[in-house]
Design a protein around this motif. Sequence first.
Motif, mmCIF file in Angstrom:
data_model
loop_
_atom_site.group_PDB
_atom_site.id
_atom_site.type_symbol
_atom_site.label_atom_id
_atom_site.label_comp_id
_atom_site.label_asym_id
_atom_site.label_seq_id
_atom_site.Cartn_x
_atom_site.Cartn_y
_atom_site.Cartn_z
ATOM 1 N N ASP A 90 0.829 -1.209 0.000
ATOM 2 C CA ASP A 90 0.000 0.000 0.000
ATOM 3 C C ASP A 90 0.858 1.252 0.000
ATOM 4 O OD1 ASP A 90 -2.442 -1.211 -0.098
ATOM 5 O OD2 ASP A 90 -2.852 -1.065 2.058
ATOM 6 N N GLU A 103 -4.138 7.958 2.719
ATOM 7 C CA GLU A 103 -5.074 7.282 3.607
ATOM 8 C C GLU A 103 -4.766 5.804 3.795
ATOM 9 O OE1 GLU A 103 -9.048 8.507 2.544
ATOM 10 O OE2 GLU A 103 -8.578 10.608 3.065
ATOM 11 N N ARG A 104 -4.159 5.197 2.764
ATOM 12 C CA ARG A 104 -3.790 3.780 2.949
ATOM 13 C C ARG A 104 -2.797 3.657 4.106
ATOM 14 N NH1 ARG A 104 -3.042 0.581 -2.708
ATOM 15 N NH2 ARG A 104 -3.829 2.138 -4.163
ATOM 16 N N ASN A 105 -1.848 4.587 4.163
ATOM 17 C CA ASN A 105 -0.834 4.528 5.228
ATOM 18 C C ASN A 105 -1.452 4.793 6.597
ATOM 19 O OD1 ASN A 105 0.847 4.205 3.068
ATOM 20 N ND2 ASN A 105 1.800 6.219 3.221
ATOM 21 N N LEU A 106 -2.409 5.701 6.604
ATOM 22 C CA LEU A 106 -3.080 5.991 7.880
ATOM 23 C C LEU A 106 -3.827 4.753 8.369
ATOM 24 C CD1 LEU A 106 -4.481 9.555 7.080
ATOM 25 C CD2 LEU A 106 -2.596 8.980 8.625
ATOM 26 N N ARG A 107 -4.536 4.093 7.449
ATOM 27 C CA ARG A 107 -5.285 2.876 7.811
ATOM 28 C C ARG A 107 -4.358 1.776 8.313
ATOM 29 N NH1 ARG A 107 -8.709 3.903 9.676
ATOM 30 N NH2 ARG A 107 -10.574 4.888 8.894
ATOM 31 N N ASN A 108 -3.190 1.661 7.702
ATOM 32 C CA ASN A 108 -2.241 0.600 8.083
ATOM 33 C C ASN A 108 -1.355 1.017 9.256
ATOM 34 O OD1 ASN A 108 -3.079 -1.102 5.966
ATOM 35 N ND2 ASN A 108 -1.625 -0.178 4.525
ATOM 36 N N ASP A 109 -1.531 2.245 9.724
ATOM 37 C CA ASP A 109 -0.662 2.770 10.764
ATOM 38 C C ASP A 109 0.804 2.548 10.380
ATOM 39 O OD1 ASP A 109 -0.192 4.109 13.044
ATOM 40 O OD2 ASP A 109 -0.527 2.422 14.404
ATOM 41 N N TYR A 110 1.097 2.926 9.157
ATOM 42 C CA TYR A 110 2.392 2.619 8.560
ATOM 43 C C TYR A 110 3.525 3.391 9.231
ATOM 44 C CZ TYR A 110 5.893 1.720 5.037
ATOM 45 O OH TYR A 110 7.040 1.307 4.401
ATOM 46 N N ASP A 128 3.532 7.119 8.823
ATOM 47 C CA ASP A 128 3.208 7.709 7.533
ATOM 48 C C ASP A 128 4.478 8.014 6.733
ATOM 49 O OD1 ASP A 128 0.811 10.195 6.410
ATOM 50 O OD2 ASP A 128 1.674 8.445 5.470
#
Length: 368
Positions: free
Chosen positions: A25, A167-174, A197
């Motif tokens: 992601d 937002e993908r990174n936010l969802r994955n708590d990257y 992020d």
Amino acid sequence: MDDRPINLYEYEALAKERMPKPEWDFVEGGATDEITISRTRQAFDSIMLRPRMLVDVDVRDLSTTVLGERIDFPLMMCPAGHHIRAHPDAELATVRAASAMDVGMILSSGSSVVMEEVASAATCKLWYQQYFYRDRGVTELMAHRADESGYSALCITLDASIRSKRERNLRNDYMLPASPNYDGLEVSPGGFAPSSDDAPPAFSGMVSPKATWDEFDWLASKTDLPLIAKGVMTGEDGRLAVENGVKAIIVSNHGGRSLDPTFATIEVLPEVVEAVDGKAEVYLDGGIRRGSDILKALALGARAVLIGRPMFWGLAVNGEEGLKHIIEILRDEFESTMGLCGKPDIASIDRSVIGTVSPLVSLPQFPS
Ligand SMILES: Cc1cc2nc3c(=O)[nH]c(=O)nc-3n(C[C@H](O)[C@H](O)[C@H](O)COP(=O)(O)O)c2cc1C
């Protein structure tokens, strides 16, 4: 039998299977609605080519130069952080692949392998990417290290001083790892430590959102390396880059990872090329997935193109060999597209090869 993928999209699909979802992601994603990313392929796919017949294309010469240095065909590797997310050999695999294929590479300041080690493994054209940091001492230090370790140009990324919403990174708590390039640097609290992020606050805090075009003049007084501006998307900025001594411009929207929505780079390329008026070299990145995309970009005035995500796909599937194959596929597709269009060499590729375009790409009238 050769059971390797036959195009970049097959590599993409295989890489997706092999990479952990958060890493996938991170690589694949863009900012907010990812409109810029989808527009990029729409724009490329809307351009049709006008082939010419009975031109002697028996021998095709794909070679060109970037800032006076020869490359085998007009392709370079984008600066992109942390290749280790795709393969343990990380940027060493990338630089070996680029060297074997004799194309250019720009190392990201966010690399997993320290910049000096990558430089010592390179035989290809190698440039270094960094930022205008808030602390000019850091900007100058990184430029000197690049020069001393053998990088032959400095690419300054302009479109990442403000944190974008991915937002993908936010969802994955990257969590973005720290780069060894910054090891031991005395930086402000938080420094370049791992943080969430892609453009974590600590990192964004280091990159100066205050910098203006005259920062190039200042940096030019500190280094002899030619300076490249990455992230130009308008004719106005193309003109300012030239006025401030920049030797090359990368028309880039950070692969749709910074501002969203914005134009596809291929849409704004003609505007930038016209404004620059031959006073700097112009390159393009964003969405290059086929050899025909390279030809389209060259026809619209780019001297070379760069690939970002496809590097990770090649590395994830088969390390150095995978990336070499990605480059080979692009070269072969580019070569056959040139031949099919009646273009025996780079100099013969001009705007007359561009035919029907959708309203997405507005161009001056074609030659009659
Ligand atoms: C995973 C990843 C990391 C990136 N890191 C950087 C970076 O450190 N510096 C930079 O200038 N651009 C960075 N970029 C942007 C690329 O240089 C380039 O503009 C973009 O990927 C081109 O689009 P493409 O991926 O469609 O080829 C990164 C891109 C990706 C996909």
